[in-house]
Design a protein around this motif. Structure first.
Motif, PDB file in Angstrom:
ATOM      1  N   GLY A 294       0.867  -0.871  -0.049  1.00 35.69           N
ATOM      2  CA  GLY A 294       0.344   0.255   0.154  1.00 35.69           C
ATOM      3  C   GLY A 294       0.818   1.489   0.518  1.00 35.69           C
ATOM      4  N   GLY A 295       1.288   1.713   1.079  1.00 37.50           N
ATOM      5  CA  GLY A 295       2.175   2.431   0.653  1.00 37.50           C
ATOM      6  C   GLY A 295       3.466   2.968  -0.045  1.00 37.50           C
ATOM      7  N   SER A 296       3.711   2.088  -0.646  1.00 40.11           N
ATOM      8  CA  SER A 296       4.903   2.019  -1.743  1.00 40.11           C
ATOM      9  C   SER A 296       3.960   1.942  -3.032  1.00 40.11           C
ATOM     10  CB  SER A 296       5.897   0.760  -2.151  1.00 40.11           C
ATOM     11  OG  SER A 296       5.953   0.296  -1.423  1.00 40.11           O
ATOM     12  N   LEU A 297       3.059   1.747  -3.484  1.00 40.74           N
ATOM     13  CA  LEU A 297       2.278   1.579  -4.491  1.00 40.74           C
ATOM     14  C   LEU A 297       1.323   3.431  -4.165  1.00 40.74           C
ATOM     15  CD1 LEU A 297       0.225  -1.167  -5.659  1.00 40.74           C
ATOM     16  CD2 LEU A 297       2.053  -0.143  -6.508  1.00 40.74           C
ATOM     17  N   LEU A 298       1.168   3.737  -3.114  1.00 42.47           N
ATOM     18  CA  LEU A 298       0.941   5.015  -3.206  1.00 42.47           C
ATOM     19  C   LEU A 298       1.913   6.087  -2.733  1.00 42.47           C
ATOM     20  CD1 LEU A 298      -1.841   5.538  -1.306  1.00 42.47           C
ATOM     21  CD2 LEU A 298      -0.713   6.596   0.842  1.00 42.47           C
ATOM     22  N   TYR A 322       0.365  -9.407  -0.226  1.00 41.34           N
ATOM     23  CA  TYR A 322       0.443  -9.913   1.758  1.00 41.34           C
ATOM     24  C   TYR A 322       1.044  -8.896   1.875  1.00 41.34           C
ATOM     25  CZ  TYR A 322      -1.145 -14.812   1.156  1.00 41.34           C
ATOM     26  OH  TYR A 322      -1.725 -15.670   1.483  1.00 41.34           O
ATOM     27  N   ASP A 323       0.454  -7.615   2.512  1.00 40.64           N
ATOM     28  CA  ASP A 323       0.886  -6.131   2.555  1.00 40.64           C
ATOM     29  C   ASP A 323       0.804  -6.846   4.298  1.00 40.64           C
ATOM     30  OD1 ASP A 323       0.975  -4.458   2.700  1.00 40.64           O
ATOM     31  OD2 ASP A 323      -0.514  -3.397   1.821  1.00 40.64           O
ATOM     32  N   THR A 324       1.895  -5.710   5.200  1.00 40.21           N
ATOM     33  CA  THR A 324       1.648  -5.613   6.175  1.00 40.21           C
ATOM     34  C   THR A 324       1.730  -3.969   6.838  1.00 40.21           C
ATOM     35  OG1 THR A 324       4.037  -4.458   5.791  1.00 40.21           O
ATOM     36  CG2 THR A 324       4.020  -7.152   6.344  1.00 40.21           C
ATOM     37  N   GLY A 325       1.283  -3.645   5.698  1.00 39.69           N
ATOM     38  CA  GLY A 325       0.682  -2.125   5.701  1.00 39.69           C
ATOM     39  C   GLY A 325      -0.726  -2.073   6.139  1.00 39.69           C
ATOM     40  N   ARG A 326      -1.873  -1.303   5.563  1.00 42.48           N
ATOM     41  CA  ARG A 326      -3.257  -1.201   5.516  1.00 42.48           C
ATOM     42  C   ARG A 326      -3.648  -1.184   4.897  1.00 42.48           C
ATOM     43  NH1 ARG A 326      -5.970   3.603   7.226  1.00 42.48           N
ATOM     44  NH2 ARG A 326      -4.289   5.195   5.890  1.00 42.48           N
ATOM     45  N   PRO A 327      -4.863  -2.010   4.668  1.00 48.29           N
ATOM     46  CA  PRO A 327      -5.513  -2.333   3.088  1.00 48.29           C
ATOM     47  C   PRO A 327      -5.908  -0.707   2.562  1.00 48.29           C
ATOM     48  CG  PRO A 327      -6.594  -3.526   4.699  1.00 48.29           C
ATOM     49  CD  PRO A 327      -5.376  -2.474   5.254  1.00 48.29           C
ATOM     50  N   GLU A 328      -6.320   0.579   3.531  1.00 46.79           N
ATOM     51  CA  GLU A 328      -6.498   1.120   3.041  1.00 46.79           C
ATOM     52  C   GLU A 328      -5.956   2.122   1.557  1.00 46.79           C
ATOM     53  OE1 GLU A 328      -6.341   0.713   6.662  1.00 46.79           O
ATOM     54  OE2 GLU A 328      -8.230  -0.282   6.798  1.00 46.79           O
ATOM     55  N   ASP A 329      -4.541   1.377   2.703  1.00 47.47           N
ATOM     56  CA  ASP A 329      -3.518   2.441   1.725  1.00 47.47           C
ATOM     57  C   ASP A 329      -3.363   2.347   0.161  1.00 47.47           C
ATOM     58  OD1 ASP A 329      -2.470   4.238   3.934  1.00 47.47           O
ATOM     59  OD2 ASP A 329      -1.264   3.324   3.886  1.00 47.47           O
ATOM     60  N   LEU A 330      -3.858   0.755   0.223  1.00 49.25           N
ATOM     61  CA  LEU A 330      -3.871   0.078  -1.032  1.00 49.25           C
ATOM     62  C   LEU A 330      -5.011   0.347  -1.971  1.00 49.25           C
ATOM     63  CD1 LEU A 330      -2.044  -1.370  -2.858  1.00 49.25           C
ATOM     64  CD2 LEU A 330      -3.533  -3.425  -1.325  1.00 49.25           C
ATOM     65  N   VAL A 359      -8.145 -13.290  -0.353  1.00 42.63           N
ATOM     66  CA  VAL A 359      -8.613 -12.875   1.564  1.00 42.63           C
ATOM     67  C   VAL A 359      -7.927 -12.353   1.651  1.00 42.63           C
ATOM     68  CG1 VAL A 359     -10.355 -14.886   1.703  1.00 42.63           C
ATOM     69  CG2 VAL A 359      -7.977 -15.001   1.996  1.00 42.63           C
ATOM     70  N   ALA A 360      -6.593 -12.414   1.545  1.00 42.15           N
ATOM     71  CA  ALA A 360      -5.229 -11.465   2.646  1.00 42.15           C
ATOM     72  C   ALA A 360      -6.557 -10.056   2.241  1.00 42.15           C
ATOM     73  CB  ALA A 360      -4.429 -10.996   1.525  1.00 42.15           C
ATOM     74  N   ALA A 361      -6.383  -9.086   3.309  1.00 46.23           N
ATOM     75  CA  ALA A 361      -7.098  -7.993   2.655  1.00 46.23           C
ATOM     76  C   ALA A 361      -6.718  -7.165   2.300  1.00 46.23           C
ATOM     77  CB  ALA A 361      -6.822  -7.344   4.926  1.00 46.23           C
ATOM     78  N   GLY A 362      -5.189  -6.950   2.275  1.00 44.46           N
ATOM     79  CA  GLY A 362      -4.501  -5.895   1.091  1.00 44.46           C
ATOM     80  C   GLY A 362      -5.467  -6.651  -0.422  1.00 44.46           C
TER      81      GLY A 362
END
Lengths: 392, 290
Positions: A294-298, A322-330, A359-362
């Motif tokens: 998420g962070g990188s794509l943002l 598989y993201d360790t950040g917040r899915p909202e960012d993505l 199903v991974a939130a991201g």
């Protein structure tokens, strides 16, 4: 209230001060040169130079070029002209030894190749190479290999093979929406200009009727490759593909990310594939670490995308989601990207497994924004995407 | 003309320009450089060109950009139908030799905005609207014209500028412009106006608006801009809103909640915004503004 800067008595006069100011801006990442300095001087000749608000407005109009620069201009103006007597900058307009080092733009990560150097990793290069990776699901103890030599991961042969595939994919991606017509033998409209020209040869009788049609415009591919820990075993395929893509297509652009985003297109354009991978290793430091999709794509959609992504671009994301950040960012990142009018294709190596569900939130957050979501974990898989790309 | 005089002259024509904007327009006139104006939709970018043409008492030539805009729509085009007819007529009359000379003359040339702009007797204001909608190829062509102020027509030769137009380009960020174009232009970013400026604009554009209502409207719109909206209302929306209120004969924003909510159609332009800004929120904002 800030006071006007007192320049030293040895200062060479207003011209040098303005040149010094332009230099000051350049040191802070503005793209201004001699022409702008000259324009500033002629602009100032129309102003009451004792009125600082007026001078500020005039210099802002001449020396800034985009909203971001206009926003930073005031502080820079104050620090140079109104710093209460402290002369921070030399006004002799001496050439700045290395202007871009101070620039905030490069500090934000554009050219990490030169200075970013040694990471704080204690085990530099000592990490075990646990994944010779054959593209199978292997249980690996992935360690944080801060400096992994990508030349071991991707061979020149892989790149050459990928180049062929990338070239075919590039050819499959044509934009069919162009509105500007070009002369063509099988066109749908008359090319009047040519009709006129050619009718002169036949005494004004339009005998041959040249046509024009809407040509297909090539689309640009921007590949963003995930090289985080969970993607290590697929890195061979994907990096080879990205390298091949960049070499096959001059307009293509490439990035990779783990916890931060790096632009690798310039490094990969090196004529020698082996040396290109060497340069990439320097850039990719942190390879196999955590992933902040998420962070990188943002960051991508807020910086590079504004320059390189337009309506005729296909953004290719190679990641397992598989993201360790917040899915909202993505979600935010992808919606920003979509607003630039591009198409987003996500190739997920895990999607090929029988019971895979996003199903991974991201991944779930990303789905609504994707034009195409496909499995891919070998070069052959990438090659088989061609017909679908053609329909895009 | 000084910068302050220009600002006053523009205010007389109903355009309240901030100091920065006035200075940028002033310099564009004095230095003879194109002016690039960026800003959100509805903050009066296009309006600047119109007002400037009135202040300078000259023609406004407008080129609206869109994707796929090409030379034949932006610069010039031959009048092919007329050419064909002329060729036929000449052939009937037997004067074939002269015909080529004749059909590629001024008489058969259709001027489009860019060519028209450099062939005026009095320097016009050339407005290249929404330049970021045109594609990169067109931008490159525009650069050439802005640098040389001449157009080359193969059949006719080079047409130099009789006068140099005042060029104003507007953009609102559909696409990022090339650095080459930015470098060639003076730049100004027009933001949403502050309370005082907006009040002055409202007074300039709606002279018979009651002062108390004007204060309410400006306060209302200023607070509305602070809400999270998909499309923040610009000055154009404020003026529409004012016109709607005046048309409905509303003298106080707080009196009729339902009617106020109905007029919100002039301020909120997306479905999500309409949904999010409920009657309660509207009333709360109106209450604060009153």
């Amino acid at each position: 209230m800030s006071r006007v800067t007192k320049f030293s008595g040895r200062d060479a006069g207003p011209t040098a001060r303005v040149a010094g100011f332009v230099d000051h801006l350049r040191a802070h990442g503005f793209r201004v040169g001699v022409a702008e300095a000259e324009a500033s001087l002629s602009a100032l000749s129309f102003c009451d130079t004792y009125e600082s608000a007026m001078v500020r407005g005039a210099l802002r109009a001449v020396l800034t070029g985009c909203a971001e620069e206009a926003g930073r201009f005031d502080d820079l103006f104050d620090s140079y002209w109104l710093n209460g007597g402290r002369v921070a900058q030399r006004v002799s307009a001496a050439p700045n030894p290395s202007p871009h080092v101070h620039s905030s733009r490069s500090a934000a990560g554009q050219s990490q190749g030169d200075g970013a150097g040694d990471p704080t990793a204690p085990d530099d290069g000592q990490g075990e190479s646990t994944s010779g990776g054959e593209g199978k699901l292997v249980a690996t103890v992935v360690q944080q290999k801060m400096r992994r030599d990508l030349r071991e991961v991707v061979t020149p042969e892989d790149i050459r093979e990928a180049e062929v595939i990338a070239r075919r994919l590039g050819a499959a991606l044509r934009d069919r929406r162009s509105r500007r017509r070009k002369a063509a033998t099988k066109g749908d409209r008359l090319h009047f200009r040519k009709v006129m020209r050619q009718s002169l040869q036949t005494g004004g009788e339009p005998i041959r009727l040249p046509k024009k049609s809407r040509p297909d415009r090539p689309q640009k591919i921007v590949a963003i490759c995930d090289v985080s820990g969970s993607m290590t075993i697929y890195a061979q395929v994907f990096l080879a593909f990205v390298a091949g893509l960049i070499r096959a297509d001059d307009a293509a652009d490439a990035y990779l990310f783990h916890t931060r985003l790096v632009r690798i297109a310039d490094a990969l354009r090196d004529r020698d594939p082996l040396r290109a991978m060497g340069r990439l290793s320097v850039l990719a430091d942190g390879f196999g670490g955590g992933s902040k999709i998420g962070g990188s794509l943002l960051r991508f959609s807020k910086t590079y995308a504004r320059r390189f992504v337009d309506g005729r671009t296909v953004v290719l994301i190679l990641s397992d989601g598989y993201d360790t950040g917040r899915p909202e960012d993505l979600a935010e990142a992808l919606s920003l990207l979509r607003k630039r009018g591009c198409k987003i294709v996500w190739l997920n190596p895990l999607k090929g497994w029988a019971d895979y569900a996003p199903v991974a939130a991201g991944m779930a957050a990303a789905l609504p924004y994707l034009t195409l979501f496909r499995p891919a974990n070998t070069l052959a898989d990438l090659a088989s995407l061609e017909p679908e790309m053609m329909r895009l | 003309m000084t910068c302050a005089e220009l600002q006053t002259a523009m205010a007389d024509k109903g355009y309240v320009a901030s100091d920065d904007l006035a200075m940028a327009v002033f310099l564009a006139l004095k230095l003879g450089r194109p002016l690039l104006i960026e800003g959100a939709a509805g903050v009066g970018k296009t309006e600047i060109a119109r007002v400037l043409s009135q202040v300078l008492d000259t023609r406004l030539i407008r080129l609206q950009c869109y994707e796929g805009l090409d030379a034949s729509q932006a610069i010039y085009e031959w009048n092919y139908q007329k050419q064909l007819l002329a060729i036929r007529a000449a052939a009937e009359g037997g004067r074939v030799a002269e015909v080529e000379q004749k059909i590629f003359s001024q008489e058969f040339l259709l001027e489009r905005p860019l060519l028209a702009a450099i062939r005026q007797d009095k320097a016009p204001v050339l407005l290249v609207d929404e330049i970021d909608r045109a594609d990169e190829e067109f931008e490159a062509y525009l650069l050439e014209i802005l640098a040389e102020f001449q157009v080359t027509i193969p059949e006719l030769g080079t047409v130099p500028a009789t006068t140099r137009p005042v060029v104003i380009l507007t953009a609102n960020g559909t696409r990022d412009l090339s650095d080459a174009l930015r470098r060639r232009c003076l730049y100004v970013n027009v933001g949403y106006p502050d309370r005082q400026t907006e009040l002055r604009i409202l007074r300039a554009r709606c002279p018979d608006l009651a002062s108390s209502l004007a204060h309410q409207i400006v306060g209302f719109v200023q607070s509305l801009r602070k809400e999270t909206l998909e499309k923040t209302p610009g000055i154009a929306e404020t003026l529409d809103f004012t016109a709607a209120l005046m048309g409905l004969g509303i003298n106080d924003l707080t009196t009729d909640p339902a009617l106020l909510q109905a007029t919100m159609a002039t301020l909120l332009k997306t479905e999500a915004d309409r949904f999010n800004i409920t009657t309660e929120i509207t009333q709360r904002i109106a209450g604060q503004a009153a």
